[in-house]
Design an enzyme around this catalytic site. Sequence first.
Site, PDB file in Angstrom:
ATOM      1  N   GLY A  40       0.821  -1.203   0.000  1.00 19.46           N
ATOM      2  CA  GLY A  40       0.000   0.000   0.000  1.00 19.46           C
ATOM      3  C   GLY A  40       0.859   1.258   0.000  1.00 19.46           C
ATOM      4  O   GLY A  40       2.088   1.180   0.106  1.00 19.46           O
ATOM      5  N   MET A  41       0.205   2.408  -0.116  1.00 20.59           N
ATOM      6  CA  MET A  41       0.964   3.671  -0.172  1.00 20.59           C
ATOM      7  C   MET A  41       1.783   3.878   1.101  1.00 20.59           C
ATOM      8  O   MET A  41       2.975   4.206   1.041  1.00 20.59           O
ATOM      9  CB  MET A  41       0.020   4.858  -0.393  1.00 20.59           C
TER      10      MET A  41
ATOM     11  N   GLY B  47       2.385   1.610   3.722  1.00 16.55           N
ATOM     12  CA  GLY B  47       3.247   0.478   4.054  1.00 16.55           C
ATOM     13  C   GLY B  47       4.513   0.464   3.202  1.00 16.55           C
ATOM     14  O   GLY B  47       5.614   0.205   3.716  1.00 16.55           O
TER      15      GLY B  47
ATOM     16  N   GLU C 232      -1.022 -13.606  -0.210  1.00 19.34           N
ATOM     17  CA  GLU C 232      -0.279 -14.617   0.569  1.00 19.34           C
ATOM     18  C   GLU C 232      -0.848 -14.798   1.976  1.00 19.34           C
ATOM     19  O   GLU C 232      -0.767 -15.883   2.549  1.00 19.34           O
ATOM     20  CB  GLU C 232       1.192 -14.192   0.705  1.00 19.34           C
TER      21      GLU C 232
ATOM     22  N   LEU D 133      -5.384 -11.022   6.250  1.00 18.16           N
ATOM     23  CA  LEU D 133      -5.306 -10.651   7.669  1.00 18.16           C
ATOM     24  C   LEU D 133      -6.653 -10.751   8.380  1.00 18.16           C
ATOM     25  O   LEU D 133      -6.716 -10.634   9.598  1.00 18.16           O
ATOM     26  CB  LEU D 133      -4.707  -9.249   7.818  1.00 18.16           C
TER      27      LEU D 133
ATOM     28  N   GLY E 153      -4.025   4.829  12.076  1.00 22.70           N
ATOM     29  CA  GLY E 153      -5.424   5.215  11.965  1.00 22.70           C
ATOM     30  C   GLY E 153      -5.581   6.340  10.976  1.00 22.70           C
ATOM     31  O   GLY E 153      -4.867   6.391   9.969  1.00 22.70           O
ATOM     32  N   SER E 154      -6.486   7.252  11.297  1.00 19.74           N
ATOM     33  CA  SER E 154      -6.783   8.313  10.335  1.00 19.74           C
ATOM     34  C   SER E 154      -7.486   9.461  11.055  1.00 19.74           C
ATOM     35  O   SER E 154      -8.076   9.263  12.125  1.00 19.74           O
ATOM     36  CB  SER E 154      -7.675   7.713   9.254  1.00 19.74           C
ATOM     37  N   SER E 155      -7.468  10.635  10.445  1.00 20.58           N
ATOM     38  CA  SER E 155      -8.097  11.801  11.083  1.00 20.58           C
ATOM     39  C   SER E 155      -9.614  11.678  11.146  1.00 20.58           C
ATOM     40  O   SER E 155     -10.258  12.448  11.862  1.00 20.58           O
ATOM     41  CB  SER E 155      -7.711  13.077  10.339  1.00 20.58           C
ATOM     42  N   CYS E 156     -10.195  10.705  10.430  1.00 19.53           N
ATOM     43  CA  CYS E 156     -11.658  10.557  10.463  1.00 19.53           C
ATOM     44  C   CYS E 156     -12.159  10.019  11.800  1.00 19.53           C
ATOM     45  O   CYS E 156     -13.366   9.951  12.017  1.00 19.53           O
ATOM     46  CB  CYS E 156     -12.143   9.689   9.320  1.00 19.53           C
TER      47      CYS E 156
ATOM     48  N   TYR F 186     -15.956   2.909   9.246  1.00 21.06           N
ATOM     49  CA  TYR F 186     -14.487   2.868   9.141  1.00 21.06           C
ATOM     50  C   TYR F 186     -13.852   3.540  10.357  1.00 21.06           C
ATOM     51  O   TYR F 186     -12.912   3.013  10.969  1.00 21.06           O
ATOM     52  CB  TYR F 186     -14.087   3.591   7.855  1.00 21.06           C
TER      53      TYR F 186
ATOM     54  N   LYS G 189     -11.331   2.184  13.380  1.00 21.67           N
ATOM     55  CA  LYS G 189     -10.035   2.799  13.715  1.00 21.67           C
ATOM     56  C   LYS G 189      -9.974   3.184  15.202  1.00 21.67           C
ATOM     57  O   LYS G 189      -8.928   3.039  15.837  1.00 21.67           O
ATOM     58  CB  LYS G 189      -9.790   4.031  12.834  1.00 21.67           C
TER      59      LYS G 189
ATOM     60  N   ASN H 173      -4.284  13.941   5.733  1.00 23.53           N
ATOM     61  CA  ASN H 173      -4.350  13.495   4.334  1.00 23.53           C
ATOM     62  C   ASN H 173      -2.942  13.279   3.800  1.00 23.53           C
ATOM     63  O   ASN H 173      -2.106  14.173   3.899  1.00 23.53           O
ATOM     64  CB  ASN H 173      -5.023  14.559   3.464  1.00 23.53           C
TER      65      ASN H 173
ATOM     66  N   HIS I 150      -8.426  10.548  -3.875  1.00 26.63           N
ATOM     67  CA  HIS I 150      -8.398  11.737  -3.025  1.00 26.63           C
ATOM     68  C   HIS I 150      -8.066  12.964  -3.856  1.00 26.63           C
ATOM     69  O   HIS I 150      -7.708  12.856  -5.032  1.00 26.63           O
ATOM     70  CB  HIS I 150      -7.362  11.559  -1.902  1.00 26.63           C
TER      71      HIS I 150
ATOM     72  N   TRP J   6     -14.921  21.535  -8.400  1.00 21.96           N
ATOM     73  CA  TRP J   6     -16.130  21.706  -7.578  1.00 21.96           C
ATOM     74  C   TRP J   6     -15.877  22.656  -6.414  1.00 21.96           C
ATOM     75  O   TRP J   6     -14.833  22.595  -5.769  1.00 21.96           O
ATOM     76  CB  TRP J   6     -16.542  20.347  -7.011  1.00 21.96           C
TER      77      TRP J   6
HETATM   78  N1  LIG Z   1      -3.824   7.453   2.205  1.00 19.73           N
HETATM   79  C1  LIG Z   1      -4.142   8.386   3.082  1.00 19.73           C
HETATM   80  O1  LIG Z   1      -4.336   9.572   2.745  1.00 19.73           O
HETATM   81  C2  LIG Z   1      -4.242   8.049   4.533  1.00 19.73           C
HETATM   82  C3  LIG Z   1      -4.540   9.073   5.397  1.00 19.73           C
HETATM   83  C4  LIG Z   1      -4.668   8.799   6.729  1.00 19.73           C
HETATM   84  C5  LIG Z   1      -4.511   7.492   7.174  1.00 19.73           C
HETATM   85  N2  LIG Z   1      -4.203   6.487   6.328  1.00 19.73           N
HETATM   86  C6  LIG Z   1      -4.072   5.148   6.901  1.00 19.73           C
HETATM   87  O2  LIG Z   1      -2.903   4.472   6.509  1.00 19.73           O
HETATM   88  C7  LIG Z   1      -3.162   3.073   6.415  1.00 19.73           C
HETATM   89  C8  LIG Z   1      -2.715   2.568   5.058  1.00 19.73           C
HETATM   90  O3  LIG Z   1      -3.372   3.314   4.048  1.00 19.73           O
HETATM   91  P1  LIG Z   1      -2.878   3.314   2.539  1.00 19.73           P
HETATM   92  O4  LIG Z   1      -3.275   4.615   1.951  1.00 19.73           O
HETATM   93  O5  LIG Z   1      -1.476   2.854   2.467  1.00 19.73           O
HETATM   94  O6  LIG Z   1      -3.862   2.189   1.928  1.00 19.73           O
HETATM   95  P2  LIG Z   1      -3.618   1.245   0.655  1.00 19.73           P
HETATM   96  O7  LIG Z   1      -2.681   1.884  -0.297  1.00 19.73           O
HETATM   97  O8  LIG Z   1      -4.975   0.842   0.181  1.00 19.73           O
HETATM   98  O9  LIG Z   1      -2.899  -0.029   1.298  1.00 19.73           O
HETATM   99  C9  LIG Z   1      -3.586  -0.898   2.159  1.00 19.73           C
HETATM  100  C10 LIG Z   1      -2.854  -2.199   2.211  1.00 19.73           C
HETATM  101  O10 LIG Z   1      -3.570  -3.115   3.038  1.00 19.73           O
HETATM  102  C11 LIG Z   1      -3.626  -4.370   2.394  1.00 19.73           C
HETATM  103  N3  LIG Z   1      -4.808  -5.126   2.791  1.00 19.73           N
HETATM  104  C12 LIG Z   1      -6.089  -4.743   2.713  1.00 19.73           C
HETATM  105  N4  LIG Z   1      -6.887  -5.736   3.136  1.00 19.73           N
HETATM  106  C13 LIG Z   1      -6.074  -6.768   3.489  1.00 19.73           C
HETATM  107  C14 LIG Z   1      -6.298  -8.072   3.994  1.00 19.73           C
HETATM  108  N5  LIG Z   1      -7.544  -8.530   4.246  1.00 19.73           N
HETATM  109  N6  LIG Z   1      -5.247  -8.863   4.228  1.00 19.73           N
HETATM  110  C15 LIG Z   1      -3.993  -8.432   3.980  1.00 19.73           C
HETATM  111  N7  LIG Z   1      -3.698  -7.207   3.512  1.00 19.73           N
HETATM  112  C16 LIG Z   1      -4.752  -6.387   3.260  1.00 19.73           C
HETATM  113  C17 LIG Z   1      -3.692  -4.027   0.930  1.00 19.73           C
HETATM  114  O11 LIG Z   1      -3.330  -5.110   0.134  1.00 19.73           O
HETATM  115  P3  LIG Z   1      -4.049  -5.272  -1.304  1.00 19.73           P
HETATM  116  O12 LIG Z   1      -3.808  -4.029  -2.054  1.00 19.73           O
HETATM  117  O13 LIG Z   1      -3.355  -6.479  -1.877  1.00 19.73           O
HETATM  118  O14 LIG Z   1      -5.508  -5.498  -1.015  1.00 19.73           O
HETATM  119  C18 LIG Z   1      -2.703  -2.879   0.853  1.00 19.73           C
HETATM  120  O15 LIG Z   1      -1.379  -3.345   0.732  1.00 19.73           O
HETATM  121  C19 LIG Z   1      -4.649   2.888   6.688  1.00 19.73           C
HETATM  122  O16 LIG Z   1      -4.832   2.504   8.021  1.00 19.73           O
HETATM  123  C20 LIG Z   1      -5.232   4.252   6.477  1.00 19.73           C
HETATM  124  O17 LIG Z   1      -6.335   4.498   7.314  1.00 19.73           O
HETATM  125  C21 LIG Z   1      -4.067   6.729   4.997  1.00 19.73           C
END
Ligand SMILES: NC(=O)c1ccc[n+]([C@@H]2O[C@H](COP(=O)([O-])OP(=O)(O)OC[C@H]3O[C@@H](n4cnc5c(N)ncnc54)[C@H](OP(=O)(O)O)[C@@H]3O)[C@@H](O)[C@H]2O)c1
Length: 327
Positions: free
Chosen positions: A14-15, A17, A41, A44, A109-112, A139, A143, A172, A186, A209
């Site tokens: 993910g972004m 991770g 693989e 979770l 977590g997240s700001s939500c 969601y 969190k 964000n 986003h 918008w």
């Molecule tokens: N992006 C933002 O702006 C933002 C802002 C605030 C907080 N966050 C937080 O940061 C965290 C990560 O967000 P992100 O943006 O990196 O999300 P993301 O890019 O969607 O990555 C999420 C990861 O979780 C994996 N995943 C989802 N369901 C799974 C499952 N059942 N088993 C194993 N792996 C699973 C996904 O794998 P697959 O792709 O293979 O499904 C993906 O690698 C979240 O908790 C989010 O709330 C993000």
Amino acid sequence: MTAHPKIYVAGHRGMVGSAIVRQLLVQGHPADRIVTRSHAELDLTDQAAVRAFFATERPDQVYLAAAKVGGIHANHTYPAEFIYQNLMMQANVIDAAFRHGVQKLLFLGSSCIYPKLAPQPMREDALLTGTLEPTNEPYAIAKIAGIKLCESYNRQYGQSYGVDYRSVMPTNLYGPGDNYHPENSHVIPALIRRFHEAKTNQAPSVAIWGTGTPRREFLYVDDMAAASVHIMNLPLSTYSQHTQPMLSHINVGCGHDITIRELAETIARVVGYAGDIAFDPTKPDGTPRKLMDSTRLNALGWQAQVGLETGLEKAYQDFLDNHTAQP
Ligand SMILES: NC(=O)c1ccc[n+]([C@@H]2O[C@H](COP(=O)([O-])OP(=O)(O)OC[C@H]3O[C@@H](n4cnc5c(N)ncnc54)[C@H](OP(=O)(O)O)[C@@H]3O)[C@@H](O)[C@H]2O)c1
């Protein structure tokens, strides 16, 4: 244990991770001391599989950046999946970590998590003081439960087993690995795509918008990863001085917000789009301001390094490299 702990990064594709893995490597952590599993693989939400994974790999530390995430539309359409999968993933990982002797874990977590009408900037103690934004309530509840899981394991097992599970709540985020889906992304990736396409098609104007006046905060994802590693590695005494057992999460933001108009103008400049930007005030604006209070984070010795324009340049390069058809 060797000098380098064995670290499991959940959600490494993910972004966030992937940025945490990059950050660990930049800081000199050996690649062979980082453990990862893709969703294919290791699911979770599958408790038995998660326990078997921890029993085999026996990591020392866990970054929990796996989650089911999505925009307003996805949250509205699949509320059951959002609450169920997130509750299951975090409960399985946190409990399996405890059962297999993991003392250090960082939950993302997240700001939500904060109430819809929380005073701005939003402080950590705004948690559970009011009603959540309805669109992503399931969601957000998951969190909040994740924060409370960490706190409860600390309270019950901190003394006896040295459990030290922490939580960070990012604002964000944007950067490499973002989602550039045309309908479901986003604001930053959506605008990068739209200005890029307008430049390519020589469109005279891009319509956005709302009035352009709402204020939002943005953090480059590698900054988020650096903050995560910083928080994970703080001595417990320092962390405890700045948190409370039942109010332990830490906001992660850059500390200032900008208007959507300023954001759009900056992205247009970075992308090289020279046409007009037309705001449509007949369309909804959303909440006027959303800013995290990052005082706690700053007091813990960390602040953002990457300015918005620099971060946007890197994000645009990632978009060009990975999200456009190659000639
Ligand atoms: N992006 C933002 O702006 C933002 C802002 C605030 C907080 N966050 C937080 O940061 C965290 C990560 O967000 P992100 O943006 O990196 O999300 P993301 O890019 O969607 O990555 C999420 C990861 O979780 C994996 N995943 C989802 N369901 C799974 C499952 N059942 N088993 C194993 N792996 C699973 C996904 O794998 P697959 O792709 O293979 O499904 C993906 O690698 C979240 O908790 C989010 O709330 C993000």
